[in-house]
Scaffold this active site. Structure first.
Site, PDB file in Angstrom:
ATOM      1  N   GLU A 337      18.213  56.672  27.297  1.00 37.08           N
ATOM      2  CA  GLU A 337      19.373  57.558  27.116  1.00 37.08           C
ATOM      3  C   GLU A 337      20.619  56.823  26.624  1.00 37.08           C
ATOM      4  O   GLU A 337      21.723  57.070  27.101  1.00 37.08           O
ATOM      5  CB  GLU A 337      19.708  58.276  28.437  1.00 37.08           C
ATOM      6  CG  GLU A 337      18.585  59.153  28.915  1.00 37.08           C
ATOM      7  CD  GLU A 337      18.831  59.753  30.294  1.00 37.08           C
ATOM      8  OE1 GLU A 337      18.482  60.925  30.484  1.00 37.08           O
ATOM      9  OE2 GLU A 337      19.366  59.060  31.185  1.00 37.08           O
TER      10      GLU A 337
HETATM   11  C1  TNX Z   1      16.605  60.717  33.348  1.00 32.89           C
HETATM   12  S1  TNX Z   1      14.408  58.913  33.394  1.00 32.89           S
HETATM   13  C2  TNX Z   1      17.061  59.420  33.527  1.00 32.89           C
HETATM   14  C3  TNX Z   1      17.885  59.096  34.691  1.00 32.89           C
HETATM   15  C4  TNX Z   1      18.131  60.292  35.558  1.00 32.89           C
HETATM   16  C5  TNX Z   1      16.870  61.105  35.662  1.00 32.89           C
HETATM   17  C6  TNX Z   1      16.970  62.249  36.598  1.00 32.89           C
HETATM   18  C7  TNX Z   1      15.384  57.988  32.765  1.00 32.89           C
HETATM   19  C8  TNX Z   1      14.798  56.789  32.208  1.00 32.89           C
HETATM   20  N1  TNX Z   1      16.665  58.356  32.769  1.00 32.89           N
HETATM   21  O1  TNX Z   1      19.104  58.534  34.272  1.00 32.89           O
HETATM   22  O2  TNX Z   1      18.527  59.847  36.818  1.00 32.89           O
HETATM   23  O3  TNX Z   1      16.547  61.591  34.382  1.00 32.89           O
HETATM   24  O4  TNX Z   1      15.756  62.889  36.756  1.00 32.89           O
END
Ligand code: TNX
Length: 531
Positions: A337
């Site tokens: 992300e």
């Molecule tokens: C996605 S999964 C994220 C996290 C969040 C999560 C909540 C991932 C690699 N990144 O930053 O906490 O979703 O479900």
């Protein structure tokens, strides 16, 4: 075969239940638990012969007695003594009776780094393994073969403490069987982490991935950048006071995990998810200004400054200090992300950071977005996509796997323990959908990701993100009963996979969790025995 046997023993229990209808206080536990009733399902089971009954004279034998085998024997004794009330002395004297823990010796090589053999007869229960981890896993099997009341710590319980006769030969399908705990969104103390470690060890999980940094908090002391922890760790989601691990705290977690045969995999998430670091040191920001601390739950708004040299001085220091605290081979660099980092910058960043991990002797793991850059030779990608993930993104991961990138599978709509079970679940999130107990269990890591060679899969991991979770009771409510299912997918051969029998085995865990004080979700999908 397996199913028939389980069905048969259930009928026996049911029949015993009918027979004692007039005397309801009589426990229906006349038959010992079947050898194939445990989680994760063993690779092979041959039932037969007399069962073993623990008694006042039972001794725990560690013939040859390496220090490590003796320590495991002590752990076993500590587990059995309170509820049985027996002395269970540990001795290095060889003998043909009692509980025998045999390390090395003939026929144990083939059991591998984590496998074990358990043989039970009227005279003895013998656990043999080539390596200490195998002995430890065998001890967890023995534990589950005894009634759940074994776990009570309120004095001696009635028993009897019987172990069905026969042989289990068992070793894992995958070497990587992980659970991740997000200690950044909410901080969890060393004791809370230890409690979770003990729960993971019951199901033969062997990796504890700690998500140590994110926008909301930096949770590990770094001597060369002290404000990361003291300032960057001073809050959490919702504005509470947060916290961080001193190096000694962290060493204690690593030590405790190792005593349960789990390796800690530390994660420093970058270049995104870095607000806590950016708030602590203005020079890490491209504009030279530190943003305020963040206590909300948005993602994708922060980025380390890719063009600045100081960014890589910072990363070198952090990775050096964390690598020095890490006996395991893996160091997780996040990489998910990074919505505030351009693609070009992201690729540049990963090209620079992966060699730093290698320089300090570690293997990099990244969330699967790493496959959109240039995964280093030997790097591992953790797949967290789900049914709605686009074909191109999946293909990119599969292509990387074909080129030698190892995979850890954590599909968000299967393995994410922070997803709600259904619309009524009071905790958790549901961006990947609702994840029922059956859904979390019903997939095969070996065939899950189309186009990825089966041998690229190193294993599975169940992440637990903590935006909505702040206590051990919260952790347990989300992890139980789904965590044992992910553990089974990581350990058990594909041919043992069977939801109807799995849910019965899961139900049998309920009394054990009650005795341990685990705050599990009594999902209506599972036929729990009445409390
Ligand atoms: C996605 S999964 C994220 C996290 C969040 C999560 C909540 C991932 C690699 N990144 O930053 O906490 O979703 O479900």
């Amino acid at each position: 075969m397996r199913r028939r046997r389980l069905l048969f023993s259930l009928l026996l229990v049911a029949a015993a239940g009918l027979g004692t209808a007039a005397a309801p206080s009589q426990p229906a536990a006349a038959a010992p638990a079947p050898l194939d009733g445990i989680i994760p399902a063993p690779a092979s089971v041959r039932p037969g012969g007399d069962s073993y009954t623990l008694g006042a004279g039972t001794r725990i034998r560690v013939p040859g007695g390496s220090d490590e085998a003796r320590r495991i024997a002590g752990y076993l004794a500590g587990m059995l003594r309170p509820a049985t009330g027996y002395g269970l002395p540990v001795t290095t004297e060889d003998g043909r009776d009692g509980l025998v823990l045999r390390l090395g010796g003939t026929g144990t090589k083939s059991l591998g780094a984590e496998g074990y053999r358990l043989t039970s007869s009227g005279r003895a229960v013998t656990i043999s393994a080539g390596r200490p981890a195998g002995l430890f896993h065998g001890v967890q099997t023995l534990r589950q073969l005894l009634p759940g009341a074994l776990e009570k710590r309120a004095g001696q319980q009635p028993g009897p403490w019987r172990i069905a006769g026969g042989t289990i030969a068992d070793s894992p399908r995958y070497p990587y069987r992980g659970a991740m705990l997000d200690v950044s969104r909410h901080f969890f103390t060393v004791d809370q982490v230890k409690r979770y470690i003990d729960q993971l060890a019951m199901y033969k999980i062997n990796k504890l991935h700690l998500h140590l940094s994110d926008d909301q908090g930096w949770r590990i002391a770094i001597a060369s950048w002290p404000k990361l922890a003291t300032y960057g760790g001073s809050t959490q989601v919702g504005g509470g006071k947060g916290g961080y691990y001193t190096k000694d705290d962290y060493r204690e977690i690593v030590r405790y995990a190792a005593s349960r045969y789990l390796t800690v995999v530390p994660e420093i998430d970058m270049p995104g998810h870095t607000n806590a670091a950016l708030a602590s040191y203005a020079e890490l920001n491209c504009n030279g200004q530190a943003p305020p601390l963040y206590t909300g739950t948005n993602v994708g708004f922060s980025s380390l400054c890719v063009p600045k040299k100081v960014t890589y001085d910072f990363i070198d220091d952090v990775i050096r200090e964390i690598a020095a605290l890490t006996p395991g081979r893996y160091l997780h660099i996040g990489g998910d992300e990074a919505h505030s980092t351009s693609h070009e910058d992201y690729v540049t960043f990963m090209d620079k950071v992966q060699p730093v991990v290698a320089k300090y002797g570690k293997t990099a793991i990244g969330w699967h977005q790493l496959t959109g850059a240039h995964p280093a030779k030997g790097a591992v990608a953790q797949y967290w996509g789900y049914d709605a993930t686009g074909a191109a993104e999946r293909q990119q991961v599969a292509d990387a796997a074909q080129n030698g990138t190892g995979l850890i599978l954590s599909p968000a709509d299967r393995a994410y323990l922070d997803m709600k079970y259904d619309k009524n679940t009071p905790l958790g999130l549901h961006w990947a959908g609702y994840v029922s107990v059956q859904r979390s269990y019903e997939w095969d890591p070996g065939t899950y990701l189309n186009g990825a060679p089966e041998d690229s899969v190193l294993g599975v991991e169940a992440p637990l993100w903590s935006e909505t979770l702040s206590t051990s009771a919260h952790i347990e409510y989300m992890a139980f009963p789904r965590l044992p299912g992910i553990a089974e997918l990581g350990w058990s051969p594909a041919n043992t996979h069977d939801w109807p029998s799995y849910r019965e085995r899961l139900a049998a865990q309920g009394p054990r969790w009650d005795a341990l004080g685990i705050n599990y979700y009594r999902s209506p999908e599972v036929p729990w025995p009445a409390k």
